[in-house]
Design an enzyme around this catalytic site. Structure first.
Site, PDB file in Angstrom:
ATOM      1  N   ASP A   1       0.824  -1.202   0.000  1.00 33.39           N
ATOM      2  CA  ASP A   1       0.000   0.000   0.000  1.00 33.39           C
ATOM      3  C   ASP A   1       0.863   1.258   0.000  1.00 33.39           C
ATOM      4  OD1 ASP A   1      -2.778  -1.027   0.155  1.00 33.39           O
ATOM      5  OD2 ASP A   1      -2.039  -1.974   1.991  1.00 33.39           O
TER       6      ASP A   1
ATOM      7  N   GLY B   1      -6.891   4.127   2.880  1.00 32.23           N
ATOM      8  CA  GLY B   1      -6.171   5.001   3.807  1.00 32.23           C
ATOM      9  C   GLY B   1      -5.597   4.306   5.014  1.00 32.23           C
TER      10      GLY B   1
ATOM     11  N   GLY C   1      -5.271   0.436   7.462  1.00 28.52           N
ATOM     12  CA  GLY C   1      -5.549  -0.977   7.694  1.00 28.52           C
ATOM     13  C   GLY C   1      -6.469  -1.123   8.896  1.00 28.52           C
ATOM     14  N   GLY C   2      -7.051  -2.304   9.043  1.00 25.45           N
ATOM     15  CA  GLY C   2      -7.820  -2.619  10.241  1.00 25.45           C
ATOM     16  C   GLY C   2      -9.199  -1.990  10.321  1.00 25.45           C
TER      17      GLY C   2
ATOM     18  N   ASP D   1     -10.293  -5.580  -1.444  1.00 25.57           N
ATOM     19  CA  ASP D   1      -9.301  -5.082  -0.482  1.00 25.57           C
ATOM     20  C   ASP D   1      -9.996  -4.314   0.628  1.00 25.57           C
ATOM     21  OD1 ASP D   1      -7.052  -4.051   0.806  1.00 25.57           O
ATOM     22  OD2 ASP D   1      -6.480  -2.717  -0.839  1.00 25.57           O
ATOM     23  N   GLY D   2      -9.812  -4.798   1.866  1.00 26.64           N
ATOM     24  CA  GLY D   2     -10.266  -4.042   3.033  1.00 26.64           C
ATOM     25  C   GLY D   2     -11.229  -4.804   3.912  1.00 26.64           C
ATOM     26  N   GLY D   3     -10.880  -4.940   5.177  1.00 27.77           N
ATOM     27  CA  GLY D   3     -11.796  -5.542   6.146  1.00 27.77           C
ATOM     28  C   GLY D   3     -12.037  -7.026   5.962  1.00 27.77           C
TER      29      GLY D   3
ATOM     30  N   GLY E   1      -5.008  -7.709   5.265  1.00 28.34           N
ATOM     31  CA  GLY E   1      -3.964  -7.066   6.060  1.00 28.34           C
ATOM     32  C   GLY E   1      -4.000  -7.567   7.483  1.00 28.34           C
TER      33      GLY E   1
HETATM   34  C1  DX5 Z   1      -6.423   0.269   2.821  1.00 27.96           C
HETATM   35  C2  DX5 Z   1      -5.444  -0.624   2.118  1.00 27.96           C
HETATM   36  C3  DX5 Z   1      -5.540  -2.074   2.456  1.00 27.96           C
HETATM   37  C4  DX5 Z   1      -5.235  -2.425   3.878  1.00 27.96           C
HETATM   38  C5  DX5 Z   1      -6.009  -3.671   4.180  1.00 27.96           C
HETATM   39  O1  DX5 Z   1      -6.266   1.530   2.273  1.00 27.96           O
HETATM   40  O2  DX5 Z   1      -5.650  -0.524   0.717  1.00 27.96           O
HETATM   41  O3  DX5 Z   1      -4.757  -2.837   1.557  1.00 27.96           O
HETATM   42  O4  DX5 Z   1      -3.875  -2.693   4.086  1.00 27.96           O
HETATM   43  O5  DX5 Z   1      -5.960  -3.911   5.547  1.00 27.96           O
HETATM   44  P1  DX5 Z   1      -7.140  -4.712   6.285  1.00 27.96           P
HETATM   45  O6  DX5 Z   1      -7.212  -6.077   5.661  1.00 27.96           O
HETATM   46  O7  DX5 Z   1      -6.700  -4.741   7.692  1.00 27.96           O
HETATM   47  O8  DX5 Z   1      -8.415  -3.938   6.064  1.00 27.96           O
HETATM   48 ZN    ZN Z   2      -4.492  -1.910  -0.494  1.00 25.29          ZN
END
Ligand code: DX5
Ligand code: ZN
Length: 244
Positions: free
Chosen positions: A58, A165, A167-168, A198-200, A220
């Site tokens: 990222d 923006g 993670g988590g 991607d995300g969550g 992530g």
């Molecule tokens: C958010 C990023 C993701 C993030 C995912 O902007 O694009 O790639 O690292 O993290 P999780 O899986 O924890 O939502």
């Molecule tokens: Zn990403």
């Protein structure tokens, strides 16, 4: 799309993307964002040993999104440490100015946001001409109609299930409608673009995205915050396979 051959600077014998990512069914790509950057090479090694089919990086510039993460130097360092394919997710203003650098740094997939492009088609074609697969990302509040005219010009669509923006964050189910719509369009019209999300992503949410058609699934916190990377990746991929 036409792709030129990319020679990776570190000279690593890369297993082609096709065999590592495209033949496995739903595949989990761990995102490095929350990993221990003080021991980056060790983290990359641990994730590879744990069975990661590829890694998701990222890149954030503090302008397109509020957070500033890392850029070229870190991507190059990951490339030197990794033998699996790398997806570089560019969350930056004017990404067209840096795609050549990231292609040279060894990105196998370059993902750019439709919201940030003055000439989306031109940028996707420029990425393909440089060598990497060209993926188009779409944020939760952006209607899917923005990507429909571009489906023949990209290798994949990354449906964001959180606001880019951080993670988590918590999974936003609007991604499920988008994935299902894109799956339906690909079946009806034909097309070879990959569906990515991607995300969550967690053990709770991965089944629903796989059922909606997601093939490359970024995770992530679900991997990095787990005690055992191998266990986390295996469990997520198994849940995805069962639901797909
Ligand atoms: C958010 C990023 C993701 C993030 C995912 O902007 O694009 O790639 O690292 O993290 P999780 O899986 O924890 O939502
Ligand atoms: Zn990403």
């Amino acid at each position: 799309m036409q792709h030129t051959h990319v020679t990776h600077p570190a000279g690593t014998a890369l297993v082609p993307l096709a065999t590592r990512l495209e033949t496995r069914g739903p595949v989990v790509l761990p995102a490095l964002l929350l990993c221990d950057f003080g021991h980056l090479a060790r983290e990359v090694e641990r994730l590879q040993e744990a069975g990661a089919g590829g890694l998701h990086l990222d890149v954030m510039d503090g302008r397109f999104v509020p957070q500033l993460t890392y850029g070229l130097v870190v991507v190059e360092a990951v490339r030197r440490a990794a033998s699996v394919p790398l997806e570089v997710h560019l969350m930056v203003e004017q990404p067209e100015r840096t795609i050549a650098d990231y292609a040279r740094a060894g990105a196998d997939i370059l993902t750019v946001h439709v919201e940030g492009l003055a000439d989306p088609r031109g940028t996707l074609e420029a990425i393909a001409a440089l060598g990497p697969k060209a993926h188009l990302a779409v944020s939760p509040n952006t209607p899917i109609e923005r990507v429909l005219p571009l489906l023949d010009h990209c290798d994949g669509v990354l449906v964001m299930s959180v606001e880019p923006g951080y993670g988590g964050q918590q999974f936003n189910p609007v991604a499920l409608e988008k994935l299902a719509a894109l799956t339906e369009i690909r079946t009806r019209r034909g097309g070879s673009f990959r569906l990515c999300v991607d995300g969550g992503i967690s053990t709770e949410t991965i089944g629903s995205v796989a059922a909606a058609g997601a093939e490359f699934i970024v995770a992530g916190s679900a991997v990095i915050r787990s005690r055992n990377y191998a266990h986390a990746i295996t469990e997520l991929e198994q849940l995805a396979r069962e639901a797909a």
